[in-house]
Design a protein around this motif. Structure first.
Motif, short mmCIF file in Angstrom:
data_model
loop_
_atom_site.label_atom_id
_atom_site.label_comp_id
_atom_site.label_asym_id
_atom_site.label_seq_id
_atom_site.Cartn_x
_atom_site.Cartn_y
_atom_site.Cartn_z
N ILE A 24 0.74 -1.26 0.00
CA ILE A 24 0.15 -0.07 0.00
C ILE A 24 0.84 1.15 -0.01
O ILE A 24 0.81 2.18 -0.69
N MET A 25 1.95 1.34 0.94
CA MET A 25 2.72 2.33 1.16
C MET A 25 3.56 2.76 -0.28
O MET A 25 3.70 3.79 -0.82
N LYS A 26 3.79 1.62 -0.79
CA LYS A 26 4.81 1.98 -2.24
C LYS A 26 3.90 2.34 -3.23
O LYS A 26 4.11 3.30 -4.01
N ALA A 27 2.55 1.88 -3.30
CA ALA A 27 1.62 2.36 -4.30
C ALA A 27 0.98 3.97 -3.99
O ALA A 27 1.19 4.50 -4.88
N GLU A 28 0.72 4.00 -2.89
CA GLU A 28 0.15 5.12 -2.44
C GLU A 28 1.17 6.48 -2.23
O GLU A 28 0.99 7.47 -2.19
N PHE A 29 2.57 5.97 -2.31
CA PHE A 29 3.60 6.98 -2.31
C PHE A 29 3.76 7.75 -3.59
O PHE A 29 3.72 8.97 -3.59
N TRP A 30 3.60 6.88 -4.72
CA TRP A 30 3.47 7.65 -5.93
C TRP A 30 1.87 8.31 -6.37
O TRP A 30 2.13 9.26 -6.87
N VAL A 31 1.03 7.99 -5.72
CA VAL A 31 -0.05 8.80 -5.99
C VAL A 31 -0.15 9.93 -4.98
O VAL A 31 -0.45 10.90 -5.52
N ALA A 32 0.52 9.83 -3.92
CA ALA A 32 0.82 11.31 -3.45
C ALA A 32 1.76 12.37 -4.06
O ALA A 32 1.48 13.40 -3.85
N ILE A 33 2.83 11.63 -4.50
CA ILE A 33 3.77 12.39 -5.21
C ILE A 33 3.22 13.29 -6.26
O ILE A 33 3.15 14.24 -6.74
N ILE A 34 2.33 12.35 -7.34
CA ILE A 34 1.76 12.93 -8.54
C ILE A 34 0.59 13.74 -7.99
O ILE A 34 0.40 14.95 -8.80
N ALA A 35 -0.18 13.45 -6.89
CA ALA A 35 -1.22 14.44 -6.66
C ALA A 35 -0.70 15.70 -6.08
O ALA A 35 -1.32 16.75 -6.41
N SER A 36 0.30 15.66 -5.36
CA SER A 36 1.18 16.85 -5.01
C SER A 36 1.40 17.78 -6.08
O SER A 36 1.24 18.68 -5.92
N ILE A 37 2.16 17.14 -6.90
CA ILE A 37 2.52 17.95 -7.97
C ILE A 37 1.53 18.54 -8.75
O ILE A 37 1.48 19.79 -9.17
N VAL A 38 0.31 17.83 -8.97
CA VAL A 38 -1.00 18.42 -9.51
C VAL A 38 -1.50 19.54 -8.78
O VAL A 38 -1.90 20.83 -9.37
N GLN A 39 -1.44 19.37 -7.40
CA GLN A 39 -2.05 20.40 -6.60
C GLN A 39 -1.14 21.69 -6.48
O GLN A 39 -1.62 22.77 -6.46
N VAL A 40 0.24 21.30 -6.70
CA VAL A 40 0.94 22.91 -6.79
C VAL A 40 1.13 23.57 -7.92
O VAL A 40 0.62 24.77 -7.78
N VAL A 41 0.74 22.79 -9.17
CA VAL A 41 0.31 23.43 -10.31
C VAL A 41 -0.86 24.13 -10.12
O VAL A 41 -1.15 25.32 -10.77
N ILE A 42 -2.13 23.45 -9.60
CA ILE A 42 -3.31 24.20 -9.62
C ILE A 42 -3.25 25.21 -8.77
O ILE A 42 -3.69 26.73 -9.00
N LEU A 43 -2.66 25.11 -7.72
CA LEU A 43 -2.44 26.43 -6.71
C LEU A 43 -1.61 27.67 -7.23
O LEU A 43 -2.06 28.51 -7.33
N ALA A 44 -0.65 27.23 -8.22
CA ALA A 44 0.04 28.31 -8.95
C ALA A 44 -0.61 28.94 -10.34
O ALA A 44 -0.86 30.19 -10.24
N ALA A 45 -1.78 28.30 -10.77
CA ALA A 45 -2.67 28.94 -11.62
C ALA A 45 -3.60 29.47 -10.93
O ALA A 45 -4.05 30.82 -11.42
N LEU A 46 -4.03 29.18 -9.74
CA LEU A 46 -5.09 29.93 -9.00
C LEU A 46 -4.46 31.38 -8.55
O LEU A 46 -5.03 32.50 -8.46
N ILE A 47 -3.06 31.33 -7.99
CA ILE A 47 -2.43 32.42 -7.68
C ILE A 47 -2.13 33.37 -8.84
O ILE A 47 -2.34 34.59 -8.63
N ARG A 48 -1.84 32.94 -9.84
CA ARG A 48 -1.67 33.90 -11.14
C ARG A 48 -3.05 34.46 -11.41
O ARG A 48 -2.84 35.79 -12.05
N ARG A 49 -4.19 33.70 -11.57
CA ARG A 49 -5.39 34.19 -11.69
C ARG A 49 -5.67 35.41 -10.79
O ARG A 49 -6.40 36.35 -11.04
N GLU A 50 -5.39 35.24 -9.55
CA GLU A 50 -5.56 35.94 -8.32
C GLU A 50 -5.02 37.42 -8.48
O GLU A 50 -5.46 38.41 -7.98
N THR A 51 -3.62 37.35 -8.82
CA THR A 51 -2.81 38.41 -8.99
C THR A 51 -2.72 38.87 -10.25
O THR A 51 -1.93 40.07 -10.46
N ARG A 52 -3.22 38.53 -11.28
CA ARG A 52 -3.30 39.24 -12.68
C ARG A 52 -3.90 40.55 -12.74
O ARG A 52 -4.88 40.85 -12.26
N GLY A 53 -3.13 41.55 -13.14
CA GLY A 53 -3.58 42.93 -13.37
C GLY A 53 -3.23 43.83 -12.01
O GLY A 53 -3.53 44.83 -12.01
#
Length: 328
Positions: A24-53
């Motif tokens: 479980i830990m081996k499989a969900e380790f990669w799930v956590a890594i991939i999901a965390s990368i996706v979350q950071v990308v989404i956060l960056a997009a939201l911050i960019r949207r928020e600070t635009r202009g």
């Protein structure tokens, strides 16, 4: 002492669960890594949207909410990284260092959630019970001190070699962890209750546009409460398994412990996605509110200048009459 003794002894004591736990830990380790990368990308997009202009973009980037979201995502991800790295450690000192770091990020993540809950819940709390702010802040301080104490005790659990001292520290850690989680539950429950009362009050009084932000905070706050309590419940139950595996482990309860492991591993990822969705909803609410305000201002200006409007209409009618004369 054999370099791999600590980890091997723990895994052997867990029996069949230890084997499945590794998978479980081996499989969900990669799930956590991939999901965390996706979350950071989404956060960056939201911050960019928020600070635009905006002129001062950096000021809008490092807000309390943005820092919390980033730190919580990293803390949860690093907990997986340290645990997995510790499992592959080739010497005792490295194993101990990595597991100490995993405890720091694990308890640090929980405190971040509590602090964020307070930060997000204060507007609703102050709207219902203005004088309760100090009480909620005091509870957060107590939780922080208990989290620090748990980290210190975890150091002893990993580094201690004397069996008697280890047993005493284990019991103390167990009781303190249960007490901390009970306080976190009550704190989170109090904030969720405020959310619930606020939503009920809004339904009774009638929905108003200017309180939509608080309604969004309330709805997502309740969802966050449910997910976080699942995480705390699973973590508390699993701590009993890790401390006394021979007592609580059996073939009939194996599916339950495996399910709790999934809940503990995946619920923080769900929690972060809920917070990102809430941030997106709050941004949309702010944009809609600004548009409505601008429209109201424009309507007020038009209403305050009837002469100008009448003059504009007369000019238009005169031009239309002249055009008809030319056609004739």
């Amino acid at each position: 002492m054999d370099d791999t003794y600590l980890y091997d002894d723990w895994m052997l004591s867990l029996g069949a669960f230890g084997i499945e736990y590794n998978k479980i830990m081996k499989a969900e380790f990669w799930v956590a890594i991939i999901a965390s990368i996706v979350q950071v990308v989404i956060l960056a997009a939201l911050i960019r949207r928020e600070t635009r202009g905006k002129d001062s973009k950096w000021k809008g980037v490092f807000t309390q909410v943005n820092c919390f979201l980033l730190l919580s995502i990293l803390a949860n991800c690093l907990t997986f990284v340290f645990i997995q790295a510790g499992k592959g450690a080739t010497d005792t000192s490295t194993y101990q260092a990595l597991y100490i770091l995993s405890y720091i990020t694990f308890y640090g993540y929980q405190f971040l959630i509590v602090f964020y809950t307070l930060n997000r819940g204060l507007p609703v709390i102050q709207a219902l019970i203005p004088k309760s702010k100090i009480f909620f802040i005091a509870v957060v301080v107590v939780i922080f001190l208990m989290a620090v104490a748990l980290i210190v005790l975890s150091f002893y659990l990993i580094l201690e070699k004397d069996p008697v001292t280890f047993a005493i520290v284990t019991v103390a850690t167990n009781y303190l962890q249960v007490a901390c989680e009970v306080i976190m539950f009550l704190f989170d429950l109090a904030v969720m209750t405020c959310y619930g009362f606020y939503l009920r009050h809004i339904r009774i009084q009638g929905y108003a546009f200017d309180v939509e932000r608080l309604c969004i905070l309330s709805r997502y706050g309740i969802a966050s409460f449910v997910v976080f309590q699942l995480f705390l419940g699973a973590s508390s139950a699993l701590s009993q398994l890790y401390i006394i595996p021979q007592v609580v482990m059996s073939s009939t309860t194996l599916p339950l412990w495996l399910t709790l492991t999934h809940v503990q591993n995946l619920s923080p990822l769900v929690y972060s996605f809920i917070q990102l969705q809430m941030k997106w909803s709050l941004q949309n609410e702010k944009q809609n509110r600004l548009k409505t305000n601008m429209k109201s201002i424009e309507n007020a200006r038009n209403a305050s200048n009837p002469t100008k409007n009448s003059s504009g209409n007369n000019t238009t009618l005169s031009m239309a009459a002249s055009e008809k004369d030319k056609q004739r």
